[in-house]
Design an enzyme around this catalytic site. Structure first.
Site, PDB file in Angstrom:
ATOM      1  N   GLY A 159       6.617  -1.337   6.091  1.00  0.00           N
ATOM      2  CA  GLY A 159       7.261  -0.342   5.427  1.00  0.00           C
ATOM      3  C   GLY A 159       7.072   0.855   6.278  1.00  0.00           C
ATOM      4  N   ILE A 161       4.775   3.215   6.288  1.00  0.00           N
ATOM      5  CA  ILE A 161       3.551   3.398   7.074  1.00  0.00           C
ATOM      6  C   ILE A 161       3.102   2.414   8.021  1.00  0.00           C
ATOM      7  CG2 ILE A 161       0.862   3.935   6.649  1.00  0.00           C
ATOM      8  CD1 ILE A 161       1.580   4.881   3.713  1.00  0.00           C
ATOM      9  N   THR A 244      -5.755   0.736   3.898  1.00  0.00           N
ATOM     10  CA  THR A 244      -5.347   2.109   3.638  1.00  0.00           C
ATOM     11  C   THR A 244      -4.264   1.980   2.727  1.00  0.00           C
ATOM     12  OG1 THR A 244      -3.786   2.491   5.442  1.00  0.00           O
ATOM     13  CG2 THR A 244      -5.900   3.371   5.935  1.00  0.00           C
ATOM     14  N   SER A 245      -4.283   0.874   1.957  1.00  0.00           N
ATOM     15  CA  SER A 245      -3.125   0.824   1.139  1.00  0.00           C
ATOM     16  C   SER A 245      -3.597   1.032  -0.374  1.00  0.00           C
ATOM     17  CB  SER A 245      -2.527  -0.646   1.068  1.00  0.00           C
ATOM     18  OG  SER A 245      -3.315  -1.883   0.772  1.00  0.00           O
ATOM     19  N   ARG A 246      -4.145  -0.178  -1.106  1.00  0.00           N
ATOM     20  CA  ARG A 246      -4.701   0.207  -2.196  1.00  0.00           C
ATOM     21  C   ARG A 246      -6.099  -0.723  -2.360  1.00  0.00           C
ATOM     22  NH1 ARG A 246      -2.676   4.507  -2.844  1.00  0.00           N
ATOM     23  NH2 ARG A 246      -1.312   5.260  -4.090  1.00  0.00           N
ATOM     24  N   GLU A 275     -12.608   2.007  -7.220  1.00  0.00           N
ATOM     25  CA  GLU A 275     -12.535   3.436  -6.652  1.00  0.00           C
ATOM     26  C   GLU A 275     -12.630   4.407  -7.851  1.00  0.00           C
ATOM     27  OE1 GLU A 275      -9.356   3.651  -3.528  1.00  0.00           O
ATOM     28  OE2 GLU A 275      -8.639   5.699  -4.333  1.00  0.00           O
ATOM     29  N   HIS A 296     -10.499   7.659   0.365  1.00  0.00           N
ATOM     30  CA  HIS A 296      -9.069   7.815   0.074  1.00  0.00           C
ATOM     31  C   HIS A 296      -8.413   9.237   0.697  1.00  0.00           C
ATOM     32  CE1 HIS A 296      -6.010   6.030  -2.851  1.00  0.00           C
ATOM     33  NE2 HIS A 296      -5.267   6.602  -1.706  1.00  0.00           N
TER      34      HIS A 296
HETATM   35  P1  NAP Z   1       6.755   1.313   1.852  1.00  0.00           P
HETATM   36  O1  NAP Z   1       7.465   1.832   2.883  1.00  0.00           O
HETATM   37  O2  NAP Z   1       7.499   0.520   0.618  1.00  0.00           O
HETATM   38  O3  NAP Z   1       6.386  -0.110   2.447  1.00  0.00           O
HETATM   39  C1  NAP Z   1       5.688  -1.378   1.880  1.00  0.00           C
HETATM   40  C2  NAP Z   1       5.792  -2.538   2.728  1.00  0.00           C
HETATM   41  O4  NAP Z   1       5.191  -3.404   2.182  1.00  0.00           O
HETATM   42  C3  NAP Z   1       7.240  -3.111   2.770  1.00  0.00           C
HETATM   43  O5  NAP Z   1       7.358  -3.426   4.247  1.00  0.00           O
HETATM   44  C4  NAP Z   1       7.255  -4.247   1.784  1.00  0.00           C
HETATM   45  O6  NAP Z   1       8.312  -5.401   2.409  1.00  0.00           O
HETATM   46  C5  NAP Z   1       5.995  -4.610   1.890  1.00  0.00           C
HETATM   47  N1  NAP Z   1       5.415  -5.655   0.697  1.00  0.00           N
HETATM   48  C6  NAP Z   1       5.591  -5.426  -0.437  1.00  0.00           C
HETATM   49  N2  NAP Z   1       5.111  -6.359  -1.328  1.00  0.00           N
HETATM   50  C7  NAP Z   1       4.898  -7.513  -0.421  1.00  0.00           C
HETATM   51  C8  NAP Z   1       4.283  -8.693  -0.676  1.00  0.00           C
HETATM   52  N3  NAP Z   1       4.136  -9.283  -1.844  1.00  0.00           N
HETATM   53  N4  NAP Z   1       3.809  -9.423   0.401  1.00  0.00           N
HETATM   54  C9  NAP Z   1       4.256  -9.022   2.023  1.00  0.00           C
HETATM   55  N5  NAP Z   1       4.361  -7.507   2.257  1.00  0.00           N
HETATM   56  C10 NAP Z   1       4.954  -6.845   0.882  1.00  0.00           C
HETATM   57  O7  NAP Z   1       5.367   1.819   1.483  1.00  0.00           O
HETATM   58  P2  NAP Z   1       4.582   2.904   2.323  1.00  0.00           P
HETATM   59  O8  NAP Z   1       5.278   4.181   2.059  1.00  0.00           O
HETATM   60  O9  NAP Z   1       4.363   2.157   3.645  1.00  0.00           O
HETATM   61  O10 NAP Z   1       3.189   2.799   1.638  1.00  0.00           O
HETATM   62  C11 NAP Z   1       2.300   1.575   1.415  1.00  0.00           C
HETATM   63  C12 NAP Z   1       1.331   1.772   0.635  1.00  0.00           C
HETATM   64  O11 NAP Z   1       0.413   2.630   1.124  1.00  0.00           O
HETATM   65  C13 NAP Z   1       1.587   2.611  -0.804  1.00  0.00           C
HETATM   66  O12 NAP Z   1       2.158   1.901  -1.847  1.00  0.00           O
HETATM   67  C14 NAP Z   1       0.388   3.199  -1.182  1.00  0.00           C
HETATM   68  O13 NAP Z   1       0.051   2.564  -2.216  1.00  0.00           O
HETATM   69  C15 NAP Z   1      -0.365   3.239   0.059  1.00  0.00           C
HETATM   70  N6  NAP Z   1      -0.754   4.612   0.615  1.00  0.00           N
HETATM   71  C16 NAP Z   1      -2.109   5.155   0.905  1.00  0.00           C
HETATM   72  C17 NAP Z   1      -2.386   6.137   1.001  1.00  0.00           C
HETATM   73  C18 NAP Z   1      -3.569   6.732   1.354  1.00  0.00           C
HETATM   74  O14 NAP Z   1      -3.993   7.666   1.310  1.00  0.00           O
HETATM   75  N7  NAP Z   1      -4.716   5.665   1.765  1.00  0.00           N
HETATM   76  C19 NAP Z   1      -1.333   7.303   1.493  1.00  0.00           C
HETATM   77  C20 NAP Z   1       0.076   6.794   1.437  1.00  0.00           C
HETATM   78  C21 NAP Z   1       0.067   5.583   0.925  1.00  0.00           C
HETATM   79  P3  NAP Z   1       9.111  -6.323   1.572  1.00  0.00           P
HETATM   80  O15 NAP Z   1       9.998  -5.251   0.931  1.00  0.00           O
HETATM   81  O16 NAP Z   1       9.659  -7.153   2.638  1.00  0.00           O
HETATM   82  O17 NAP Z   1       8.087  -6.782   0.693  1.00  0.00           O
END
Ligand code: NAP
Length: 336
Positions: A159, A161, A244-246, A275, A296
């Site tokens: 996605g 990130i 860095t996801s959850r 967490e 985090h």
């Molecule tokens: P995003 O743009 O929505 O990307 C999520 C990706 O995950 C998409 O490519 C999606 O593809 C894939 N995905 C969803 N369900 C899946 C599954 N069951 N199996 C495999 N792939 C799957 O989200 P983002 O903005 O990159 O952020 C991702 C996550 O990072 C957030 O939801 C948040 O929890 C976390 N985050 C953490 C921090 C931190 O401080 N550490 C900061 C920001 C965000 P498909 O649609 O094809 O499944």
């Protein structure tokens, strides 16, 4: 109900956001270091007849909280992730839900790389070694780790990130594999412009073939425990896992065993389950030789945190005014 709408904020967000909110609302901030209890949020929302709630990802915003103030119009979370909010309950009650996507993408990708590099080149161990006064001489075997350049990076979830993380691999001349629920030709094209040839593979193949695996999926029922014993055993012994996801995306007990028994070499976690991770949690016995943990802080650059605070104010104002939110979690989750 007071004439000036009241907004309850569950932690001190950057001043720039509070200033924007104070221009239009009476703003009540929980100013303690630790989060308020869920029951306290409910009580305050009810006492204040709050129309707006600004929350963090550490707050559990369930149906009870959403029902606490009959006047609640909008909830905005200081995060891109919204798994801590009962979106269905919000949609049912007609409460707008805002989040902060996009703005923290690059900053979080930087942190994923910081953890990847730290795990590969053992910088935390190096620092501790010097601090402990153990640096007696240059050592041919001292703190050696895998090369990053030329290695294979596996991105789980291409996605926003995940793509930003993959783009950075260009500078390290890495091969990039990715997996998601579906192939992402547009993302592949975007990466190709930066000289990154990202190949879509099944998750098991990605795990087996990557030197570094970086997780970028949202937390959903489907992704909880996505990386468990089977997946960790599939990774090469020399592999590094970065999350860095959850926290819940990785099975902590399985990771503990993996580090114990050498199924993988090292892990870098910015998110953990539980967490916050207590210092005396069993998995911390691996730190820092096998495990590096940050609290985090994926989005913790000054510029990004200020922008997130501004977005909160923009979303909340739209929600209270009954306008479409610039960044609606309900829309992004397909509930609007
Ligand atoms: P995003 O743009 O929505 O990307 C999520 C990706 O995950 C998409 O490519 C999606 O593809 C894939 N995905 C969803 N369900 C899946 C599954 N069951 N199996 C495999 N792939 C799957 O989200 P983002 O903005 O990159 O952020 C991702 C996550 O990072 C957030 O939801 C948040 O929890 C976390 N985050 C953490 C921090 C931190 O401080 N550490 C900061 C920001 C965000 P498909 O649609 O094809 O499944």
């Amino acid at each position: 109900m007071s004439e000036t709408p009241i907004v309850y904020v569950t932690r001190e967000i950057p001043e720039v956001g509070l200033e924007r909110l104070r221009e239009r609302y009476e703003v009540v901030v929980w100013d303690e270091k630790l989060p308020p209890e869920k029951s306290h949020i409910e009580t305050r929302l009810a006492e204040l007849d709050a129309e707006g709630l600004v929350c963090l990802l550490s707050d559990d915003i369930d149906a009870d909280v959403l029902a606490a103030s009959p006047d609640l119009e909008a909830v905005c979370t200081f995060s891109v992730g919204y798994d801590h909010i009962d979106l269905a309950a919000a949609a049912e009650r007609g409460i707008a839900v805002g989040h902060t996507p996009g703005v923290l993408t690059e900053t979080t990708a930087d942190l994923a790389w910081a953890l990847l590099m730290t795990c590969a080149r053992r910088t935390v161990e190096g620092h501790d070694y010097v601090e402990a006064g153990e640096w007696g001489t240059w050592g041919p075997r001292l703190l050696t780790g895998p090369d990053v350049h030329g290695a294979t990076l596996g991105v789980v979830g291409l996605g926003n990130i995940g793509t930003a993380v993959a783009r950075r691999a260009a500078g390290f001349e890495m091969d990039v594999l990715y997996t998601a629920r579906s192939r992402k030709p547009e993302r592949e094209g975007e990466l190709a412009e930066f000289g990154v040839d990202a190949s879509y593979v099944e998750r098991d193949d990605l795990l087996a073939e990557s030197d570094f695996v970086s997780l970028h999926v949202p937390l959903t029922a489907e992704t909880a425990g996505l990386i468990g014993e089977d997946e960790l055993r599939r990774m090469p012994d020399e592999a590094v896992l970065v999350n860095t996801s959850r926290g819940e995306v990785v099975d902590t007990d399985a990771l503990d065993s993996a580090l114990d028994e050498g199924w993988i070499t090292r892990a870098g976690l910015d998110v953990t389950d539980p967490e916050p991770l207590p210092a005396d949690h069993p998995i911390m016995r691996h730190a820092p030789e096998r495990l590096v943990v940050t609290p985090h802080v994926g989005s913790a650059s000054i510029g990004t945190r200020n922008r997130m605070a501004e977005m909160i104010a923009e979303n909340l104002t739209a929600g209270i005014d009954g306008e479409p939110l610039p960044n609606s979690a309900l829309r992004d989750a397909g509930l609007e």
